[in-house]
Write a protein that holds these residues in place. Structure first.
Motif, PDB file in Angstrom:
ATOM      1  N   ARG A 197       0.838  -1.204   0.000  1.00  0.00           N
ATOM      2  CA  ARG A 197       0.000   0.000   0.000  1.00  0.00           C
ATOM      3  C   ARG A 197       0.872   1.253   0.000  1.00  0.00           C
ATOM      4  O   ARG A 197       1.795   1.381   0.805  1.00  0.00           O
ATOM      5  CB  ARG A 197      -0.914   0.020   1.228  1.00  0.00           C
ATOM      6  CG  ARG A 197      -2.062  -0.972   1.150  1.00  0.00           C
ATOM      7  CD  ARG A 197      -2.958  -0.856   2.367  1.00  0.00           C
ATOM      8  NE  ARG A 197      -4.165  -1.646   2.226  1.00  0.00           N
ATOM      9  CZ  ARG A 197      -5.271  -1.215   1.636  1.00  0.00           C
ATOM     10  NH1 ARG A 197      -5.320  -0.004   1.127  1.00  0.00           N
ATOM     11  NH2 ARG A 197      -6.337  -1.998   1.562  1.00  0.00           N
ATOM     12  N   THR A 198       0.572   2.167  -0.906  1.00  0.00           N
ATOM     13  CA  THR A 198       1.314   3.425  -0.973  1.00  0.00           C
ATOM     14  C   THR A 198       0.478   4.439  -1.727  1.00  0.00           C
ATOM     15  O   THR A 198      -0.517   4.097  -2.371  1.00  0.00           O
ATOM     16  CB  THR A 198       2.670   3.217  -1.682  1.00  0.00           C
ATOM     17  OG1 THR A 198       3.455   4.402  -1.564  1.00  0.00           O
ATOM     18  CG2 THR A 198       2.479   2.906  -3.168  1.00  0.00           C
ATOM     19  N   THR A 199       0.870   5.696  -1.650  1.00  0.00           N
ATOM     20  CA  THR A 199       0.220   6.737  -2.440  1.00  0.00           C
ATOM     21  C   THR A 199       0.863   6.779  -3.812  1.00  0.00           C
ATOM     22  O   THR A 199       2.071   6.987  -3.939  1.00  0.00           O
ATOM     23  CB  THR A 199       0.369   8.111  -1.763  1.00  0.00           C
ATOM     24  OG1 THR A 199      -0.221   8.048  -0.459  1.00  0.00           O
ATOM     25  CG2 THR A 199      -0.316   9.198  -2.582  1.00  0.00           C
TER      26      THR A 199
ATOM     27  N   VAL B 278       1.866   8.183  -7.275  1.00  0.00           N
ATOM     28  CA  VAL B 278       2.039   9.408  -8.070  1.00  0.00           C
ATOM     29  C   VAL B 278       1.862   9.064  -9.545  1.00  0.00           C
ATOM     30  O   VAL B 278       1.095   9.699 -10.264  1.00  0.00           O
ATOM     31  CB  VAL B 278       3.417  10.048  -7.805  1.00  0.00           C
ATOM     32  CG1 VAL B 278       3.645  11.227  -8.734  1.00  0.00           C
ATOM     33  CG2 VAL B 278       3.513  10.488  -6.350  1.00  0.00           C
TER      34      VAL B 278
ATOM     35  N   SER C  88       5.526   5.726  -5.894  1.00  0.00           N
ATOM     36  CA  SER C  88       5.241   6.806  -4.946  1.00  0.00           C
ATOM     37  C   SER C  88       5.894   8.123  -5.338  1.00  0.00           C
ATOM     38  O   SER C  88       5.712   9.133  -4.668  1.00  0.00           O
ATOM     39  CB  SER C  88       5.711   6.412  -3.537  1.00  0.00           C
ATOM     40  OG  SER C  88       7.128   6.438  -3.450  1.00  0.00           O
TER      41      SER C  88
END
Length: 304
Positions: free
Chosen positions: A233-235, A237, A289
């Motif tokens: 899980r990550t944000t 980009v 990310s």
């Protein structure tokens, strides 16, 4: 030393009404990522003497990549012009007569003894003469060196679909590991779900078929039970270079576990495969990310 063979190019990306040049190419990205992870890695692909060639060389040198097998060329660097159509990226390639495109079978050297594995793939497999050159590299060495393949299929770049399918059908049986995205599998076997398609590829002869699917995680099909590793899980980009970085993580993990060899892969275990998928996912999560194909350095990896 892991040898990565395949395309490098310049992506011309739209920015404020003009274009910004960025170093790229699927195999190039994997090479950079493996070097940044601290792996002993070499690159095989012609590098132009033009200014774009110098742009491509700088990150390779920074990552500690061995360039002894990279011929320099007076031909121009391949350009991929990216335009946006309703937000979707559309590519135009300027590739005729380029340094990489004109790599020929005769340019493939005898590999030095310190090469322990080959990674290949990308759009370098599609046109000739370079596609035939990479095919020849695999044919000459697959009996003694493990071969890892990521075709990274780009339908918009394929002008002769039948010829490309024939090439993959010749190459895949010579490979030990084949990595395919869900989109790749859908192109190879339309109408089949990803698992069925992956099993079809496995039946061609590789020991392991890896399937990646973004947030769905990664799966490995082999002689045992399917091995799965969840996505990290990550944000996000952007996803540029994610699959390429995943490849580098898998290669690094297998090499560190001592199983990136013909004997090691013949006796590989589910935990070893799981560890490779996990390191690949961890590395890819860092890449997505941040903007562009900017894979992590080893000191940025979890647990370092």
């Amino acid at each position: 030393m892991i040898l990565c063979a395949g395309e490098s190019l310049i992506d011309m990306v739209p920015e404020h009404g003009t274009f910004r040049p960025l170093a790229g190419g699927a195999v190039y990205n994997t090479t950079i990522a493996a070097g940044r992870l601290g792996e002993d890695v070499a690159y095989l692909w012609p590098i132009s003497r033009d200014p774009f060639g110098e742009m491509l060389l700088a990150p390779l040198n920074e990552a500690g990549v061995n360039l002894d097998l990279c011929p320099r060329s007076d031909r121009l660097t391949t350009l991929a012009l990216v335009t946006l159509d309703n937000g979707e990226a559309v590519y135009s390639f300027y590739d005729e007569g380029s340094a990489g495109r004109m790599l020929s079978v005769q340019d493939i050297p005898a590999l030095p003894d310190n090469i322990s594995a080959i990674f290949a793939g990308g759009i370098s497999l599609v046109p000739d003469p370079c596609g035939g050159a990479i095919e020849s590299l695999i044919a000459q060495n697959h009996s003694r060196l493990p071969v890892v393949l990521d075709p990274n299929i780009r339908p918009f770049f394929i002008q002769d679909e039948g010829a490309f399918r024939d090439r993959l059908n010749r190459i895949i049986p010579q490979c030990d590991i084949v990595k395919l995205s869900s989109d790749d599998l859908a192109w190879l076997y339309p109408g089949l779900d990803a698992q069925e398609a992956a099993r079809k590829v496995l039946a061609l002869g590789p020991k392991i078929v890896l399937q990646t699917g973004g947030a769905a995680g990664a799966h490995a099909y082999w002689s045992g039970e399917t091995v799965t590793a969840p996505a990290i899980r990550t944000t996000v980009v952007d996803t540029i270079g994610a699959g390429d970085t995943f490849n580098a993580g898998v290669l690094a993990s297998l090499r560190r576990q001592g199983v990136l060899g013909k004997d090691g892969l013949a006796q590989i275990t589910a935990p070893a495969i799981k560890a490779a998928l996990t390191l690949g996912a961890q590395a890819a999560a860092i890449t997505v990310s941040r903007a562009g194909a900017n894979p992590p350095w080893q000191h940025e990896m979890p647990g370092h």
